[in-house]
Design a protein around this motif. Structure first.
Motif, PDB file in Angstrom:
ATOM      1  N   LYS A 134      16.436  54.811  21.001  1.00 33.89           N
ATOM      2  CA  LYS A 134      15.855  53.481  20.733  1.00 33.89           C
ATOM      3  C   LYS A 134      16.848  52.395  21.147  1.00 33.89           C
ATOM      4  CE  LYS A 134      13.032  55.115  16.855  1.00 33.89           C
ATOM      5  NZ  LYS A 134      11.804  55.234  17.639  1.00 33.89           N
ATOM      6  N   TYR A 136      18.725  50.137  24.648  1.00 29.18           N
ATOM      7  CA  TYR A 136      18.596  48.832  25.310  1.00 29.18           C
ATOM      8  C   TYR A 136      18.841  49.003  26.797  1.00 29.18           C
ATOM      9  CZ  TYR A 136      19.848  43.882  26.322  1.00 29.18           C
ATOM     10  OH  TYR A 136      19.926  42.610  26.831  1.00 29.18           O
ATOM     11  N   ARG A 170       9.748  45.261  29.255  1.00 30.47           N
ATOM     12  CA  ARG A 170       9.955  45.003  27.829  1.00 30.47           C
ATOM     13  C   ARG A 170       8.679  45.256  27.034  1.00 30.47           C
ATOM     14  NH1 ARG A 170      10.947  40.093  28.278  1.00 30.47           N
ATOM     15  NH2 ARG A 170      13.165  40.402  28.723  1.00 30.47           N
ATOM     16  N   LEU A 171       7.560  44.818  27.574  1.00 31.40           N
ATOM     17  CA  LEU A 171       6.282  45.017  26.887  1.00 31.40           C
ATOM     18  C   LEU A 171       5.879  46.483  26.867  1.00 31.40           C
ATOM     19  CD1 LEU A 171       4.329  41.991  28.423  1.00 31.40           C
ATOM     20  CD2 LEU A 171       5.305  42.152  26.122  1.00 31.40           C
ATOM     21  N   ARG A 174       8.327  48.438  24.163  1.00 31.41           N
ATOM     22  CA  ARG A 174       8.659  47.916  22.837  1.00 31.41           C
ATOM     23  C   ARG A 174       8.161  48.830  21.728  1.00 31.41           C
ATOM     24  NH1 ARG A 174       4.695  42.526  22.601  1.00 31.41           N
ATOM     25  NH2 ARG A 174       2.694  43.641  22.599  1.00 31.41           N
ATOM     26  N   HIS A 175       7.045  49.558  21.953  1.00 28.38           N
ATOM     27  CA  HIS A 175       6.541  50.455  20.903  1.00 28.38           C
ATOM     28  C   HIS A 175       7.401  51.702  20.749  1.00 28.38           C
ATOM     29  CE1 HIS A 175       4.678  51.745  24.674  1.00 28.38           C
ATOM     30  NE2 HIS A 175       4.435  52.924  24.133  1.00 28.38           N
ATOM     31  N   ARG A 179      14.548  48.016  23.746  1.00 23.95           N
ATOM     32  CA  ARG A 179      14.534  46.607  24.138  1.00 23.95           C
ATOM     33  C   ARG A 179      15.067  46.460  25.554  1.00 23.95           C
ATOM     34  NH1 ARG A 179      15.319  42.619  18.984  1.00 23.95           N
ATOM     35  NH2 ARG A 179      14.039  43.841  17.543  1.00 23.95           N
ATOM     36  N   ARG A 233      20.942  42.724  21.728  1.00 16.22           N
ATOM     37  CA  ARG A 233      19.817  43.308  22.490  1.00 16.22           C
ATOM     38  C   ARG A 233      18.860  42.188  22.931  1.00 16.22           C
ATOM     39  NH1 ARG A 233      17.323  48.780  20.593  1.00 16.22           N
ATOM     40  NH2 ARG A 233      16.542  47.617  18.807  1.00 16.22           N
ATOM     41  N   ALA A 235      16.649  39.457  25.078  1.00 21.72           N
ATOM     42  CA  ALA A 235      15.693  39.497  26.184  1.00 21.72           C
ATOM     43  C   ALA A 235      16.183  38.677  27.368  1.00 21.72           C
ATOM     44  CB  ALA A 235      14.334  38.981  25.725  1.00 21.72           C
ATOM     45  N   ASP A 258       2.687  37.188  24.991  1.00 18.56           N
ATOM     46  CA  ASP A 258       2.953  38.552  24.510  1.00 18.56           C
ATOM     47  C   ASP A 258       2.153  38.837  23.241  1.00 18.56           C
ATOM     48  OD1 ASP A 258       4.706  38.740  26.580  1.00 18.56           O
ATOM     49  OD2 ASP A 258       6.529  38.829  25.354  1.00 18.56           O
TER      50      ASP A 258
END
Length: 283
Positions: A134, A136, A170-171, A174-175, A179, A233, A235, A258
């Motif tokens: 999880k 970056y 990123r989108l 993200r789940h 990041r 982390r 954006a 988003d």
């Protein structure tokens, strides 16, 4: 947001022996990170790693970011060697100084392939490992993503593409708890900038970057900003406040898009239905 402590984490860095890569590797080492150093010059990357410590701390691999198999092999080897990859930094990049009507087509394609496609290959190869932690993923873009200069067509196009690729990725991740960020420095002293200043066209265009709008900032400012951004982390990482406004204006509506445009499980549901080719032929 809690600080993302780099001590004991593994960072994979492409373009590790370049001007920025060398300084960044040292700064990350000082934060206690383990380093997988990837560079086209594998021997130089291995010497760089040896200068930082034993192979339990840093190790170098030869990688060509224009070859997905090369990047994948190194990423897998690094994950096996260190036991994990927490942070991936796509830092390999090249520049140019020629107008569109005269640039060698091979030069155009090389710049796009390294600067943009190389980021995609790096992210693609590292993502399975970063998902497990999880972690970056960060790409080195530029203020050139937002401020487009003449005689730099493939460079500014690639850096704008990197910014867009990071936003899209990123989108998508993200789940997973992963990041993604992009960093956008202005001019700072590197061997690449030395090449710019030794080129007659580059010297005329930028006047040595000694003053005014195009004045160079210290390398240390860029490195400190990147390290702080990784620990958050972030954006979007912009090393100087003066440039932050210009960089952030294009992204002001992005968080709203988003949230409203892709609510709930819309993105993972779409990913589950997507084909490897990117579309399904109706014919």
């Amino acid at each position: 947001m809690p600080r993302y402590d780099l001590a004991g984490r593994t960072v994979l860095l492409t373009g590790s022996t370049g001007g920025l890569g060398t300084a960044l590797a040292r700064a990350l080492h000082d934060r206690g990170a383990n380093l997988a150093l990837l560079d086209l010059d594998g021997d130089l990357a291995q010497r760089q790693a040896a200068d930082l410590g034993p192979t339990t701390i840093a190790r170098g691999w030869a990688v060509d970011v224009r070859d997905l198999a090369s990047v994948q092999s190194a990423a897998d080897a690094a994950a096996e060697h260190f036991g994990r990859i927490d942070v991936t930094i796509a830092g390999a990049g090249v520049g140019s100084m020629a107008p569109l009507e005269r640039i060698d087509p091979a030069a155009w394609e090389r710049i796009i392939d390294i600067n943009l496609n190389g980021v995609w290959r790096t992210f693609r190869a590292a993502l399975p490992h970063v998902k497990e932690t999880k972690g970056y993923m960060l790409a080195v873009s530029s203020m050139a993503a937002f401020v487009h200069s003449p005689l730099n067509g493939p460079y500014v196009a690639s850096k704008a593409g990197v910014w867009a690729l990071c936003d899209a990725t990123r989108l998508e991740v993200r789940h997973y708890g992963v990041r993604v960020g992009s960093v956008h420095p202005t001019f700072f002293k590197t061997p690449m900038m030395d090449d710019v200043h030794s080129d007659p066209a580059g010297n005329t265009l930028w006047q040595g970057n000694k003053s005014g709008l195009w004045k160079m900032i210290p390398l240390r400012t860029v490195v400190n900003s990147i390290v702080a951004g990784i620990e958050r982390r972030s954006a979007l990482i912009v090393p100087t406040r003066m440039n932050a406004i210009a960089a952030r204006i294009p992204g002001l509506v992005r968080p709203l898009v988003d949230r409203i445009g892709f609510p709930g499980n819309t993105i993972p549901d779409a990913i589950a239905q997507a084909s490897e080719a990117g579309w399904i032929s109706r014919r």
